[in-house]
Design a protein around this motif. Structure first.
Motif, mmCIF file in Angstrom:
data_model
loop_
_atom_site.group_PDB
_atom_site.id
_atom_site.type_symbol
_atom_site.label_atom_id
_atom_site.label_comp_id
_atom_site.label_asym_id
_atom_site.label_seq_id
_atom_site.Cartn_x
_atom_site.Cartn_y
_atom_site.Cartn_z
ATOM 1 N N TYR A 53 0.825 -1.220 0.000
ATOM 2 C CA TYR A 53 0.000 0.000 0.000
ATOM 3 C C TYR A 53 0.854 1.263 0.000
ATOM 4 C CZ TYR A 53 -4.450 -2.291 -0.177
ATOM 5 O OH TYR A 53 -5.538 -3.009 -0.619
ATOM 6 N N TYR B 65 -3.768 5.577 -5.413
ATOM 7 C CA TYR B 65 -4.905 4.903 -4.776
ATOM 8 C C TYR B 65 -6.258 5.464 -5.206
ATOM 9 C CZ TYR B 65 -7.963 2.738 -1.441
ATOM 10 O OH TYR B 65 -9.007 2.030 -0.896
ATOM 11 N N TYR C 39 -14.792 0.774 -6.919
ATOM 12 C CA TYR C 39 -14.803 0.327 -5.518
ATOM 13 C C TYR C 39 -16.036 0.883 -4.796
ATOM 14 C CZ TYR C 39 -13.502 0.170 -0.594
ATOM 15 O OH TYR C 39 -13.517 -0.023 0.766
ATOM 16 N N GLY D 234 -8.083 1.472 8.772
ATOM 17 C CA GLY D 234 -7.600 1.203 7.408
ATOM 18 C C GLY D 234 -7.969 2.366 6.506
ATOM 19 N N ALA E 183 -6.411 4.511 4.638
ATOM 20 C CA ALA E 183 -5.718 4.804 3.365
ATOM 21 C C ALA E 183 -5.543 6.312 3.201
ATOM 22 C CB ALA E 183 -6.447 4.139 2.195
ATOM 23 N N PRO F 205 -10.504 8.282 1.530
ATOM 24 C CA PRO F 205 -11.766 8.384 0.784
ATOM 25 C C PRO F 205 -12.996 8.242 1.672
ATOM 26 C CG PRO F 205 -10.640 6.318 0.258
ATOM 27 C CD PRO F 205 -9.677 7.145 1.057
ATOM 28 N N ASP G 5 -3.908 3.533 9.858
ATOM 29 C CA ASP G 5 -3.553 2.680 8.720
ATOM 30 C C ASP G 5 -2.136 2.145 8.928
ATOM 31 O OD1 ASP G 5 -4.865 2.388 5.664
ATOM 32 O OD2 ASP G 5 -2.712 1.967 5.773
ATOM 33 N N ILE G 6 -1.876 0.980 8.355
ATOM 34 C CA ILE G 6 -0.551 0.368 8.492
ATOM 35 C C ILE G 6 0.480 1.047 7.583
ATOM 36 C CG2 ILE G 6 -0.780 -1.410 6.692
ATOM 37 C CD1 ILE G 6 0.484 -3.399 8.659
ATOM 38 N N HIS H 128 -0.562 2.320 12.221
ATOM 39 C CA HIS H 128 -0.790 1.221 13.173
ATOM 40 C C HIS H 128 -1.188 -0.045 12.423
ATOM 41 C CE1 HIS H 128 -1.781 -0.566 17.041
ATOM 42 N NE2 HIS H 128 -2.888 -1.031 16.477
ATOM 43 N N ASN H 129 -0.621 -1.175 12.862
ATOM 44 C CA ASN H 129 -1.008 -2.471 12.305
ATOM 45 C C ASN H 129 -2.242 -2.971 13.048
ATOM 46 O OD1 ASN H 129 -1.304 -5.066 11.423
ATOM 47 N ND2 ASN H 129 0.757 -5.751 11.998
ATOM 48 N N LEU H 130 -3.348 -3.094 12.344
ATOM 49 C CA LEU H 130 -4.607 -3.465 13.000
ATOM 50 C C LEU H 130 -4.681 -4.952 13.358
ATOM 51 C CD1 LEU H 130 -6.812 -1.028 10.976
ATOM 52 C CD2 LEU H 130 -6.533 -1.003 13.457
ATOM 53 N N LEU I 239 -13.457 -0.568 6.377
ATOM 54 C CA LEU I 239 -13.812 -0.994 5.015
ATOM 55 C C LEU I 239 -12.573 -1.327 4.177
ATOM 56 C CD1 LEU I 239 -16.607 1.656 4.394
ATOM 57 C CD2 LEU I 239 -16.897 -0.765 4.885
ATOM 58 N N GLY I 240 -12.658 -2.438 3.475
ATOM 59 C CA GLY I 240 -11.657 -2.763 2.460
ATOM 60 C C GLY I 240 -10.349 -3.316 2.989
ATOM 61 N N PHE I 241 -10.303 -3.770 4.242
ATOM 62 C CA PHE I 241 -9.014 -4.309 4.718
ATOM 63 C C PHE I 241 -9.113 -5.564 5.584
ATOM 64 C CE2 PHE I 241 -8.746 -3.407 9.212
ATOM 65 C CZ PHE I 241 -9.744 -2.467 9.376
HETATM 66 C C1 LIG Z 1 -8.321 -1.272 -0.018
HETATM 67 S S1 LIG Z 1 -7.693 -0.053 1.092
HETATM 68 C C2 LIG Z 1 -9.214 0.509 1.829
HETATM 69 C C3 LIG Z 1 -9.070 1.911 2.338
HETATM 70 C C4 LIG Z 1 -10.330 2.576 2.834
HETATM 71 N N1 LIG Z 1 -10.797 1.980 4.075
HETATM 72 C C5 LIG Z 1 -11.413 2.545 1.814
HETATM 73 O O1 LIG Z 1 -12.426 1.859 2.034
HETATM 74 O O2 LIG Z 1 -11.240 3.190 0.763
HETATM 75 C C6 LIG Z 1 -6.982 -1.004 2.363
HETATM 76 C C7 LIG Z 1 -6.216 -0.172 3.389
HETATM 77 O O3 LIG Z 1 -6.044 -0.967 4.550
HETATM 78 C C8 LIG Z 1 -4.732 -0.832 5.003
HETATM 79 N N2 LIG Z 1 -4.365 -2.043 5.744
HETATM 80 C C9 LIG Z 1 -4.219 -3.295 5.258
HETATM 81 N N3 LIG Z 1 -3.870 -4.130 6.250
HETATM 82 C C10 LIG Z 1 -3.806 -3.389 7.385
HETATM 83 C C11 LIG Z 1 -3.466 -3.682 8.726
HETATM 84 N N4 LIG Z 1 -3.117 -4.918 9.124
HETATM 85 N N5 LIG Z 1 -3.492 -2.680 9.626
HETATM 86 C C12 LIG Z 1 -3.822 -1.425 9.244
HETATM 87 N N6 LIG Z 1 -4.139 -1.078 7.981
HETATM 88 C C13 LIG Z 1 -4.128 -2.053 7.056
HETATM 89 C C14 LIG Z 1 -3.893 -0.615 3.762
HETATM 90 O O4 LIG Z 1 -2.663 0.022 4.054
HETATM 91 C C15 LIG Z 1 -4.824 0.236 2.916
HETATM 92 O O5 LIG Z 1 -4.600 1.608 3.114
#
Ligand SMILES: C[S@@+](CC[C@H](N)C(=O)[O-])C[C@H]1O[C@@H](n2cnc3c(N)ncnc32)[C@H](O)[C@@H]1O
Length: 208
Positions: A7, A14, A23, A47, A49, A52, A70-71, A91-93, A111-113
């Motif tokens: 990412y 993005y 998306y 998460g 990003a 958005p 976000d990570i 932060h790593n979730l 959403l999305g992660f």
């Molecule tokens: C597909 S994007 C979705 C972003 C936003 N939530 C959206 O719906 O547009 C996924 C995001 O999740 C983050 N992500 C993935 N794994 C993660 C983790 N373990 N901890 C924190 N963030 C994470 C990625 O860095 C990325 O920015």
């Protein structure tokens, strides 16, 4: 390459990627907030990003106060330039969000992660802890259907694994977290550049 590196690498593209892939996240949360607008002020965007989802929240609820996590440090850097977040953390979730997050929130967006997490049920339990009573969790899961070869358990972005779940697995995870399921929908989440239709389970859950 791990998920943070992946990412970091796509952060500059993005917004274009989510538009090209149709998306569903921003559109879905906009509809959810428009039908619940009076209830929420304090938001936690997991998460986040480049922001958005934060941008939609801020548009629909101009008085919203939003914290993002976000990570990917590159994503967080771009999100900070957007000017819609009160606070942002790298932060790593897969790790606990407490004690980093000590406030209580009206709504948590995730959403999305979840497909990148090793224990999404643990994430739901943590969301339950940081929600105010009656607060809402809006979360997506990649959909797995064992009877449909187009909806496998795992898909890959290079070496990064995406893990998908069945509807009943998601229902069980929500129930085990202590949250109450309000709605569950299976929708096309996005269409990849190679034409792969990734289906998502979109849930709204309530803190009881
Ligand atoms: C597909 S994007 C979705 C972003 C936003 N939530 C959206 O719906 O547009 C996924 C995001 O999740 C983050 N992500 C993935 N794994 C993660 C983790 N373990 N901890 C924190 N963030 C994470 C990625 O860095 C990325 O920015």
């Amino acid at each position: 390459m791990n998920v943070a590196e992946m990412y970091d690498e796509v952060s500059g593209r993005y917004e274009e990627l989510i538009s090209d892939s149709k998306y569903i996240g921003p559109h879905w949360i906009e509809q959810k907030l428009q039908s619940n607008i009076h209830a929420y002020r304090e938001f936690l965007d997991l998460g986040c990003a480049t922001g958005p989802i934060g941008a939609v929240i801020s548009n629909v609820v101009p008085e919203a106060r939003i914290v993002g996590l976000d990570i990917s440090s590159e994503m967080v850097e771009l999100a900070s330039k957007r000017g819609v977040y009160e606070q942002l953390y790298v932060h790593n979730l897969d790790e606990p969000i407490q004690p980093l997050i000590t406030n209580k929130y009206d709504a948590v967006t995730a959403l999305g992660f979840s497909e990148f997490l090793s224990k999404p049920e643990q994430m739901l339990k943590e969301i339950n802890l940081v929600l105010k009573e009656g607060g809402r969790c809006f979360m997506s899961f990649q959909l797995h259907d064992p009877s449909n070869e187009k909806l496998p358990r795992n898909t890959y972005s290079g070496s990064v694994v995406h893990t998908a779940y069945t509807e009943s697995e998601v229902q069980n995870m929500v129930q085990n977290s202590g949250l109450k399921l309000v709605s569950l929908e299976s929708l096309c989440g996005y269409v990849s550049g190679r034409g792969y239709e990734c289906h998502y389970i979109m849930i709204e859950a309530r803190k009881i």
